[in-house]
Scaffold this motif. Structure first.
Motif, PDB file in Angstrom:
ATOM      1  N   PRO A 136       1.011  38.385  24.776  1.00 42.17           N
ATOM      2  CA  PRO A 136      -0.134  38.596  25.667  1.00 42.17           C
ATOM      3  C   PRO A 136      -0.434  37.314  26.442  1.00 42.17           C
ATOM      4  O   PRO A 136      -0.134  36.212  25.983  1.00 42.17           O
ATOM      5  CB  PRO A 136      -1.285  38.924  24.692  1.00 42.17           C
ATOM      6  CG  PRO A 136      -0.635  39.242  23.379  1.00 42.17           C
ATOM      7  CD  PRO A 136       0.648  38.467  23.354  1.00 42.17           C
ATOM      8  N   VAL A 137      -1.042  37.449  27.606  1.00 42.06           N
ATOM      9  CA  VAL A 137      -1.457  36.288  28.377  1.00 42.06           C
ATOM     10  C   VAL A 137      -2.927  36.027  28.078  1.00 42.06           C
ATOM     11  O   VAL A 137      -3.802  36.788  28.489  1.00 42.06           O
ATOM     12  CB  VAL A 137      -1.246  36.510  29.883  1.00 42.06           C
ATOM     13  CG1 VAL A 137      -1.729  35.292  30.671  1.00 42.06           C
ATOM     14  CG2 VAL A 137       0.223  36.796  30.174  1.00 42.06           C
ATOM     15  N   TYR A 138      -3.183  34.984  27.321  1.00 41.40           N
ATOM     16  CA  TYR A 138      -4.556  34.618  26.985  1.00 41.40           C
ATOM     17  C   TYR A 138      -5.101  33.593  27.982  1.00 41.40           C
ATOM     18  O   TYR A 138      -6.290  33.609  28.305  1.00 41.40           O
ATOM     19  CB  TYR A 138      -4.620  34.024  25.580  1.00 41.40           C
ATOM     20  CG  TYR A 138      -4.078  34.932  24.502  1.00 41.40           C
ATOM     21  CD1 TYR A 138      -4.676  36.150  24.224  1.00 41.40           C
ATOM     22  CD2 TYR A 138      -2.957  34.569  23.750  1.00 41.40           C
ATOM     23  CE1 TYR A 138      -4.185  36.986  23.228  1.00 41.40           C
ATOM     24  CE2 TYR A 138      -2.454  35.387  22.755  1.00 41.40           C
ATOM     25  CZ  TYR A 138      -3.072  36.596  22.490  1.00 41.40           C
ATOM     26  OH  TYR A 138      -2.585  37.417  21.508  1.00 41.40           O
ATOM     27  N   PHE A 139      -4.246  32.695  28.426  1.00 39.67           N
ATOM     28  CA  PHE A 139      -4.662  31.614  29.324  1.00 39.67           C
ATOM     29  C   PHE A 139      -3.861  31.672  30.622  1.00 39.67           C
ATOM     30  O   PHE A 139      -2.634  31.839  30.604  1.00 39.67           O
ATOM     31  CB  PHE A 139      -4.433  30.250  28.663  1.00 39.67           C
ATOM     32  CG  PHE A 139      -5.268  30.001  27.438  1.00 39.67           C
ATOM     33  CD1 PHE A 139      -6.611  29.661  27.558  1.00 39.67           C
ATOM     34  CD2 PHE A 139      -4.705  30.099  26.172  1.00 39.67           C
ATOM     35  CE1 PHE A 139      -7.380  29.417  26.428  1.00 39.67           C
ATOM     36  CE2 PHE A 139      -5.468  29.851  25.036  1.00 39.67           C
ATOM     37  CZ  PHE A 139      -6.814  29.519  25.159  1.00 39.67           C
ATOM     38  N   ASP A 140      -4.558  31.510  31.753  1.00 39.16           N
ATOM     39  CA  ASP A 140      -3.868  31.387  33.034  1.00 39.16           C
ATOM     40  C   ASP A 140      -3.094  30.077  33.113  1.00 39.16           C
ATOM     41  O   ASP A 140      -2.062  30.002  33.772  1.00 39.16           O
ATOM     42  CB  ASP A 140      -4.888  31.440  34.181  1.00 39.16           C
ATOM     43  CG  ASP A 140      -5.563  32.787  34.294  1.00 39.16           C
ATOM     44  OD1 ASP A 140      -4.853  33.774  34.560  1.00 39.16           O
ATOM     45  OD2 ASP A 140      -6.788  32.870  34.101  1.00 39.16           O
ATOM     46  N   LEU A 141      -3.630  29.056  32.432  1.00 41.64           N
ATOM     47  CA  LEU A 141      -2.975  27.749  32.410  1.00 41.64           C
ATOM     48  C   LEU A 141      -2.890  27.254  30.987  1.00 41.64           C
ATOM     49  O   LEU A 141      -3.887  27.267  30.261  1.00 41.64           O
ATOM     50  CB  LEU A 141      -3.769  26.736  33.247  1.00 41.64           C
ATOM     51  CG  LEU A 141      -3.303  25.278  33.160  1.00 41.64           C
ATOM     52  CD1 LEU A 141      -1.973  25.095  33.874  1.00 41.64           C
ATOM     53  CD2 LEU A 141      -4.355  24.326  33.730  1.00 41.64           C
ATOM     54  N   VAL A 142      -1.704  26.831  30.574  1.00 46.99           N
ATOM     55  CA  VAL A 142      -1.513  26.166  29.281  1.00 46.99           C
ATOM     56  C   VAL A 142      -0.922  24.802  29.568  1.00 46.99           C
ATOM     57  O   VAL A 142       0.158  24.686  30.154  1.00 46.99           O
ATOM     58  CB  VAL A 142      -0.579  26.974  28.356  1.00 46.99           C
ATOM     59  CG1 VAL A 142      -0.314  26.205  27.067  1.00 46.99           C
ATOM     60  CG2 VAL A 142      -1.191  28.334  28.035  1.00 46.99           C
ATOM     61  N   TRP A 147      -7.851  16.804  31.308  1.00 49.53           N
ATOM     62  CA  TRP A 147      -9.072  17.622  31.311  1.00 49.53           C
ATOM     63  C   TRP A 147      -9.803  17.563  32.647  1.00 49.53           C
ATOM     64  O   TRP A 147     -10.263  18.590  33.155  1.00 49.53           O
ATOM     65  CB  TRP A 147     -10.008  17.183  30.187  1.00 49.53           C
ATOM     66  CG  TRP A 147      -9.535  17.534  28.804  1.00 49.53           C
ATOM     67  CD1 TRP A 147      -8.394  18.213  28.469  1.00 49.53           C
ATOM     68  CD2 TRP A 147     -10.190  17.216  27.576  1.00 49.53           C
ATOM     69  NE1 TRP A 147      -8.296  18.336  27.102  1.00 49.53           N
ATOM     70  CE2 TRP A 147      -9.379  17.736  26.540  1.00 49.53           C
ATOM     71  CE3 TRP A 147     -11.363  16.536  27.258  1.00 49.53           C
ATOM     72  CZ2 TRP A 147      -9.733  17.606  25.187  1.00 49.53           C
ATOM     73  CZ3 TRP A 147     -11.716  16.405  25.926  1.00 49.53           C
ATOM     74  CH2 TRP A 147     -10.914  16.931  24.891  1.00 49.53           C
ATOM     75  N   VAL A 148      -9.903  16.384  33.219  1.00 55.56           N
ATOM     76  CA  VAL A 148     -10.610  16.248  34.489  1.00 55.56           C
ATOM     77  C   VAL A 148      -9.874  16.973  35.601  1.00 55.56           C
ATOM     78  O   VAL A 148     -10.472  17.697  36.415  1.00 55.56           O
ATOM     79  CB  VAL A 148     -10.821  14.760  34.846  1.00 55.56           C
ATOM     80  CG1 VAL A 148     -11.300  14.614  36.291  1.00 55.56           C
ATOM     81  CG2 VAL A 148     -11.834  14.126  33.898  1.00 55.56           C
ATOM     82  N   SER A 149      -8.552  16.824  35.660  1.00 58.11           N
ATOM     83  CA  SER A 149      -7.786  17.488  36.729  1.00 58.11           C
ATOM     84  C   SER A 149      -7.823  19.000  36.572  1.00 58.11           C
ATOM     85  O   SER A 149      -7.898  19.726  37.571  1.00 58.11           O
ATOM     86  CB  SER A 149      -6.341  16.981  36.752  1.00 58.11           C
ATOM     87  OG  SER A 149      -5.673  17.282  35.540  1.00 58.11           O
ATOM     88  N   VAL A 150      -7.783  19.485  35.341  1.00 59.86           N
ATOM     89  CA  VAL A 150      -7.879  20.934  35.118  1.00 59.86           C
ATOM     90  C   VAL A 150      -9.227  21.447  35.605  1.00 59.86           C
ATOM     91  O   VAL A 150      -9.325  22.498  36.252  1.00 59.86           O
ATOM     92  CB  VAL A 150      -7.664  21.277  33.634  1.00 59.86           C
ATOM     93  CG1 VAL A 150      -7.989  22.746  33.365  1.00 59.86           C
ATOM     94  CG2 VAL A 150      -6.225  20.982  33.210  1.00 59.86           C
TER      95      VAL A 150
END
Length: 502
Positions: A142-148, A163-166
């Motif tokens: 399953p896709v839980y996160f759009d970005l890992v 963290w800041v760039s995300v």
């Protein structure tokens, strides 16, 4: 805003399980962004806002000052992946399938918090330590996160480098959920080698650390603790950096932030323990437009309550699988009572173990189902300078009662503590006439919880895979896993929906 919170609380309770998974129940424009900051191996009392005068955490302290500091927040496992898996699914470890034990996957049919949010219109991102897997096949994941994102950059392996760039680069046309998980403060310490005084300030001095009574107060232990404090401060720095980014984007007021840790510090008589040193967590909630009652809350909460809280605030359906309760009533009145009991588990983490704990009022009751084995802590703790100091003092017969508990065997089957009067849980009240009724009540509640949630004590559970004295790996050929069962697997606990007493 208060009326909206109360309405969403009612709505979440009323519609739980009635609407299709992921159906949005509120207008997107009114839904908060959400960030969960989860530290690795940091004890609840190692943040300044919880009374630690040595570890520097000004950014987390500031969130606590203008949000809610929960003083009775408890984990379901003092073990990395079982704890994180429990938070992400809103279920007790044994109800997640094999994930009750370290490094094992969550049963594939169970929904995850970010997956539900994503289906209801949120952008979801994970940055830093993941440590959660599923039994689903690779082509069925399953896709839980759009970005890992691994969260590491040259010169920063703490998991928080991006963290800041995300936060900055997220889509601006939808609400977002970020799971920001650091590797700080997991052994081996890397903050010392990567220290940037211009960002983090000076390193902590061994002379300033607070040595608990169950450790040896010597140079080695103090340096060990100072290096640990450095990791705590580095985690705090990146929490602050994200908060400043949210301010610049003018979205801080509409962002629900939680700060917590997955288990206690990686020292003897902390990580993996059912006592407060392992199982109690710092928990800060910050949401300027959504929290009406700021300050310190004595409401007892469990980390399985975070997922239902977030989903209800987001106007998303809370799956029937989630066993926690929403904390939104506490946001409206920080003295609100949402649960009477908080339950915790001690399962395999490097070493064979099976223990259960329940907290109610000022009392903690622990039942140990493997009394013949010591609770010396995980292998990385056994290899630590702090543990080596304890071993040397043990061999010289210089341990006090609190320090002897690290090696104690056999252990008592039942332990009972008044944690308000005995914050380190050093005086076992089990069997005493004055606490007889409390002990009887909590044993019955624990038995009922285990029964209703499908917990079990298999005859053969995962055995030691590390040497208890050295912390070194035991060769796989010497480990017999024939017939091993994880707790609850024989009762199909991963399909049980009942939450047990709350």
């Amino acid at each position: 805003m208060l009326a909206r919170i109360l309405f969403l609380t009612w709505l979440g309770l009323t519609l739980t399980g009635l609407a299709p998974l992921g159906v949005a129940l509120a207008d997107t424009a009114s839904r908060p962004n959400v960030i969960v900051f989860i530290a690795d191996d940091i004890s609840w009392n190692d943040f300044g806002c919880y009374g630690n005068t040595a570890a520097r955490t000004p950014n987390i302290d500031a969130l606590a000052e203008s949000g809610i500091r929960f003083d009775r927040a408890f984990l379901t496992a003092s073990s990395c992946s079982p704890s994180r898996s429990s938070i992400i699914t809103g279920r007790y470890p044994h109800n997640n399938g094999a994930a009750a034990e370290l490094h094992k996957p969550i049963s594939k049919h169970l929904p995850w918090l970010p997956g539900v949010l994503r289906e209801s219109g949120y952008y979801t991102a994970q940055s830093g330590k993941h440590h959660m897997t599923t039994t689903a096949a690779k082509n069925e994941q399953p896709v839980y996160f759009d970005l890992v994102d691994g969260g590491r950059q040259p010169g920063n392996s703490g998991g928080h480098a991006n963290w800041v760039s995300v936060t900055s680069d997220r889509p601006k046309d939808k609400p977002f959920f970020c799971w920001f998980a650091s590797y700080d403060a997991h052994r081996d310490w890397d903050a010392d080698k990567q220290w940037d005084e211009s960002q983090y300030g000076s390193m902590h001095r061994p002379s300033d650390v607070i040595v608990p009574p169950f450790l040896i107060d010597d140079d080695a232990t103090r340096q060990d603790l100072a290096s640990y404090y450095n990791e705590v401060t580095r985690f705090d720095h990146y929490v602050g950096a994200v908060v400043q980014t949210l301010k610049r984007q003018e979205v801080l007021d509409d962002t629900l932030i939680f700060v917590l840790a997955d288990n206690g510090r990686p020292f003897p008589r902390a990580k993996t323990r059912l006592h407060d040193s392992g199982m109690k967590t710092a928990l800060i909630a910050h949401w300027p437009s959504g929290i009406q009652s700021t300050g310190v809350s004595d409401s007892q909460v469990s980390v399985i309550d975070l997922a239902p809280t977030i989903l209800t605030a987001a106007g998303a359906t809370v799956p029937q699988t989630m066993q926690g309760v929403s904390l939104l009533p506490v946001f409206a009145d920080r003295s609100a009572k949402v649960r009477d009991y908080a339950f915790s588990e001690h399962n395999w983490h490097d070493y064979e173990a099976h223990g259960r704990g329940v907290r109610h009022g000022d009392f903690l009751l622990i039942q140990n189902f493997r009394t013949q084995l010591p609770w010396q802590g995980p292998a990385d703790s056994v290899r630590s300078p702090s543990h080596h100091s304890l071993q040397a003092a043990r061999d010289a017969k210089r341990l006090n009662a609190a320090q002897q508990d690290v090696f104690l065997t056999p252990r008592p089957e039942i332990e009972l503590y008044n944690f308000r009067q005995d914050p380190h849980q050093l005086v076992n009240l089990a069997g005493q006439p004055k606490t007889e009724s409390t002990q009887k009540h909590l044993q019955e509640i624990l038995r009922r919880w285990m029964d209703e949630t499908g917990d079990s004590v298999p005859e053969k559970i995962s055995p030691d895979t590390f040497d208890r004295e050295t912390g070194k790996h035991i060769p796989a050929s010497d480990v017999d896993t024939t017939g091993v069962l994880t707790p609850g697997s024989d009762r199909k606990a991963d399909h049980v929906l009942a939450p047990g007493p709350r």
